[in-house]
Design an enzyme around this catalytic site. Structure first.
Site, mmCIF file in Angstrom:
data_model
loop_
_atom_site.group_PDB
_atom_site.id
_atom_site.type_symbol
_atom_site.label_atom_id
_atom_site.label_comp_id
_atom_site.label_asym_id
_atom_site.label_seq_id
_atom_site.Cartn_x
_atom_site.Cartn_y
_atom_site.Cartn_z
ATOM 1 N N SER A 160 -0.951 -21.322 -40.689
ATOM 2 C CA SER A 160 -1.480 -20.860 -39.410
ATOM 3 C C SER A 160 -0.500 -19.885 -38.750
ATOM 4 O O SER A 160 -0.192 -18.840 -39.330
ATOM 5 C CB SER A 160 -1.794 -22.063 -38.523
ATOM 6 O OG SER A 160 -2.569 -21.677 -37.407
ATOM 7 N N ASP A 255 -13.169 -21.309 -40.744
ATOM 8 C CA ASP A 255 -11.977 -20.932 -39.987
ATOM 9 C C ASP A 255 -12.186 -19.546 -39.384
ATOM 10 O O ASP A 255 -12.550 -18.606 -40.102
ATOM 11 C CB ASP A 255 -10.778 -20.911 -40.940
ATOM 12 C CG ASP A 255 -9.442 -20.731 -40.241
ATOM 13 O OD1 ASP A 255 -9.419 -20.353 -39.057
ATOM 14 O OD2 ASP A 255 -8.414 -20.976 -40.893
ATOM 15 N N HIS A 285 -10.162 -24.985 -40.011
ATOM 16 C CA HIS A 285 -8.743 -24.696 -39.873
ATOM 17 C C HIS A 285 -7.930 -25.994 -39.812
ATOM 18 O O HIS A 285 -8.166 -26.848 -38.970
ATOM 19 C CB HIS A 285 -8.520 -23.882 -38.590
ATOM 20 C CG HIS A 285 -7.137 -23.333 -38.435
ATOM 21 N ND1 HIS A 285 -6.754 -22.139 -38.997
ATOM 22 C CD2 HIS A 285 -6.048 -23.798 -37.778
ATOM 23 C CE1 HIS A 285 -5.493 -21.893 -38.686
ATOM 24 N NE2 HIS A 285 -5.031 -22.900 -37.961
#
Length: 314
Positions: A160, A255, A285
């Site tokens: 991320s 995501d 995600h």
């Protein structure tokens, strides 16, 4: 709009509560909530040993590090190195100990892992965090002999925001003539502050990280009234990707960051950079944090770990 959810994840997805419209309105609650989510994975890990270190930062600050080694490493053994950067929207993600993903990377790739605690937004906006990471990466490379690390086999890895910072490390190391990076492992990376992709527009379900929450992430990281965004903040802004290290990129179907990850992989390929792109349909995600025992989460984790191990031990 129809959304495909992986069958193994459907019940978990259906039970997820809605996230706040502004996840950064209460930063301390956000940080505490992530710690609580990850607490079950923070027990002792017999596969590794952990040493804490503190090094000088670029602005007179201190940077806390975890140095993680395989428990069976022999004295004097030289191993590959991994600089692992935690995620958390540039604002959270610190845990009471090293990241479980960093420990997995150490054990499965059989490498020395340095896990850095960089300064977080909004208290410290760009470029504080990325410069902390670069200083810590430089410390790792310069001190490779003392750490038992092969300086020619150092990878950067992160998920991320950590994937964003890892991609930024590759760009900074290229542009600043070092340190040498052998591989970049970008997991569900946040790479672009612009809202130009279909996934950023179309992933709006508040049970998961969505397009609007990514917009707030960038606002929180870069601050109000920002001008032109640096590629060291948003690597997708880099005009030239030539000369970067080989990459592994992980994306997920649900995501909002999916399309920018796929596009970055395409641009790396066009720049003649070796790339492996792994896509997980029907996953959101950081789904592994919510369903760590699912077969698809275990398979996804095993896949990127195998790629990292193979890259560092060809």
């Amino acid at each position: 709009m129809l959304v495909y959810v992986h069958p193994e994840l459907a019940d978990i997805f259906a039970a997820l509560p809605e996230r706040p419209a502004d996840p950064y309105a209460d930063i301390e609650a956000l940080r505490a909530g992530f710690r609580a989510l990850m607490a079950p994975q923070m027990g002792p890990d017999p596969r590794v040993t952990v040493e804490d270190a503190v090094i000088p930062g670029p602005d007179g600050n201190n940077i806390d590090l975890h140095v993680i080694r395989p428990a069976d490493a022999a004295e004097g053994e030289v191993l590959p190195g991994i600089f692992y950067i935690h995620g958390g929207g540039f604002a959270y993600g610190e845990l009471d100990g090293p990241s479980p993903m960093a420990r997995d990377a150490c054990a499965e790739a059989r490498a020395v892992v340095v896990n850095a605690h960089y300064r977080l937004a909004p208290e410290h906006r760009f470029p504080a965090g990325v410069e902390d990471c670069y200083a810590a990466l430089r410390w790792m490379a310069d001190g490779a002999a003392g750490l038992g690390v092969d300086p020619d086999q150092i990878a950067v890895a992160g998920a991320s925001a950590g994937g964003c910072l890892s991609a930024a490390m590759a760009l900074m190391a290229r542009d600043r003539q070092g340190p040498a990076i052998a591989y970049q492992c970008l997991l569900i990376p946040c790479l672009d502050d612009r809202e130009t992709t279909a996934s950023r527009r179309n992933v709006t379900d508040r049970r998961t990280i969505n397009g609007p929450s990514i917009r707030r992430t960038w606002d929180n990281y870069l601050g109000p009234g920002r001008g032109e965004t640096s590629p060291y903040a948003a690597p997708a802004r880099a005009e030239d990707l030539r000369g970067l290290p080989p990459a592994y990129i992980l994306t997920c179907g649900m995501d909002p960051l999916r399309d920018e990850g796929v596009d970055y992989a395409r641009r790396l390929i066009e720049a003649d950079v070796p790339v492996e792109l792994h896509h997980v349909p029907g996953a959101w995600h950081f789904f592994e944090g919510f369903a760590p025992q699912s077969a698809i989460a275990k398979a996804t984790t095993a896949h990127w770990l195998r790629a990292l191990r193979t890259a560092l031990r060809p």
